[in-house]
Design a protein around this motif. Structure first.
Motif, PDB file in Angstrom:
ATOM      1  N   CYS A  27      42.803  40.560  40.517  1.00  0.00           N
ATOM      2  CA  CYS A  27      41.866  39.873  41.413  1.00  0.00           C
ATOM      3  C   CYS A  27      41.397  38.557  40.805  1.00  0.00           C
ATOM      4  O   CYS A  27      41.333  37.531  41.499  1.00  0.00           O
ATOM      5  CB  CYS A  27      40.668  40.758  41.722  1.00  0.00           C
ATOM      6  N   ARG A  28      41.073  38.576  39.525  1.00  0.00           N
ATOM      7  CA  ARG A  28      40.620  37.361  38.851  1.00  0.00           C
ATOM      8  C   ARG A  28      41.717  36.298  38.859  1.00  0.00           C
ATOM      9  O   ARG A  28      41.471  35.133  39.148  1.00  0.00           O
ATOM     10  CB  ARG A  28      40.188  37.670  37.420  1.00  0.00           C
ATOM     11  N   GLU A  29      42.941  36.724  38.579  1.00  0.00           N
ATOM     12  CA  GLU A  29      44.067  35.797  38.533  1.00  0.00           C
ATOM     13  C   GLU A  29      44.337  35.162  39.909  1.00  0.00           C
ATOM     14  O   GLU A  29      44.618  33.967  40.007  1.00  0.00           O
ATOM     15  CB  GLU A  29      45.322  36.534  38.065  1.00  0.00           C
ATOM     16  N   LEU A  30      44.232  35.977  40.970  1.00  0.00           N
ATOM     17  CA  LEU A  30      44.516  35.481  42.316  1.00  0.00           C
ATOM     18  C   LEU A  30      43.303  34.826  42.975  1.00  0.00           C
ATOM     19  O   LEU A  30      43.439  34.164  44.001  1.00  0.00           O
ATOM     20  CB  LEU A  30      45.015  36.628  43.200  1.00  0.00           C
ATOM     21  N   GLY A  31      42.134  35.042  42.410  1.00  0.00           N
ATOM     22  CA  GLY A  31      40.917  34.467  42.987  1.00  0.00           C
ATOM     23  C   GLY A  31      40.463  35.188  44.241  1.00  0.00           C
ATOM     24  O   GLY A  31      39.996  34.572  45.189  1.00  0.00           O
TER      25      GLY A  31
END
Length: 87
Positions: A27-31
Motif C-alpha cells: 500500500c505504501r509503495e503504490l500510494g
C-alpha cells in the motif's frame, strides 16, 4: 473516470501479498489505503489478468443492459399513462 491502476497492476499487487509480502508495504509503495487494497482483494483475488479484463467487459455490458431496461420501463409507464386517459 480514469483508473489509476490497471487490472494487471492490481492483480500483481495481490499476488505479491499472497506470496508473503506485507499489505502495508504494498500500500505504501503504490500510494493507496489499506481499505483500497482490501477492496481490490475482494474483487480480484484469485483472478488472472485475462479474467479481470473479461470481468470489466461483463460489468460494462451489464450496465448497458440495465440502462436499456430502465428506458423500456419508462416507456411502458408513459404508454400506460397515455392509454388510461379518457379522450
Amino acid at each position: 473516470m480514469k483508473k489509476r491502476f490497471t487490472e494487471e497492476q492490481i492483480i500483481r499487487a495481490i499476488q505479491r501479498h499472497e506470496a508473503g509480502e506485507m499489505a502495508k508495504d504494498i500500500c505504501r509503495e503504490l500510494g493507496i489505503s489499506n481499505a483500497t487494497f482490501s477492496n481490490w482483494k475482494a474483487k480480484y483475488s484469485g483472478l488472472e489478468v485475462s479474467e479481470a479484463r473479461r470481468l470489466r467487459e461483463l460489468e460494462a455490458e451489464n450496465a448497458k443492459l440495465k440502462r436499456i431496461v430502465a428506458d423500456q420501463a419508462l416507456d411502458i409507464v408513459a404508454l400506460k399513462d397515455i392509454n388510461s386517459r379518457k379522450w
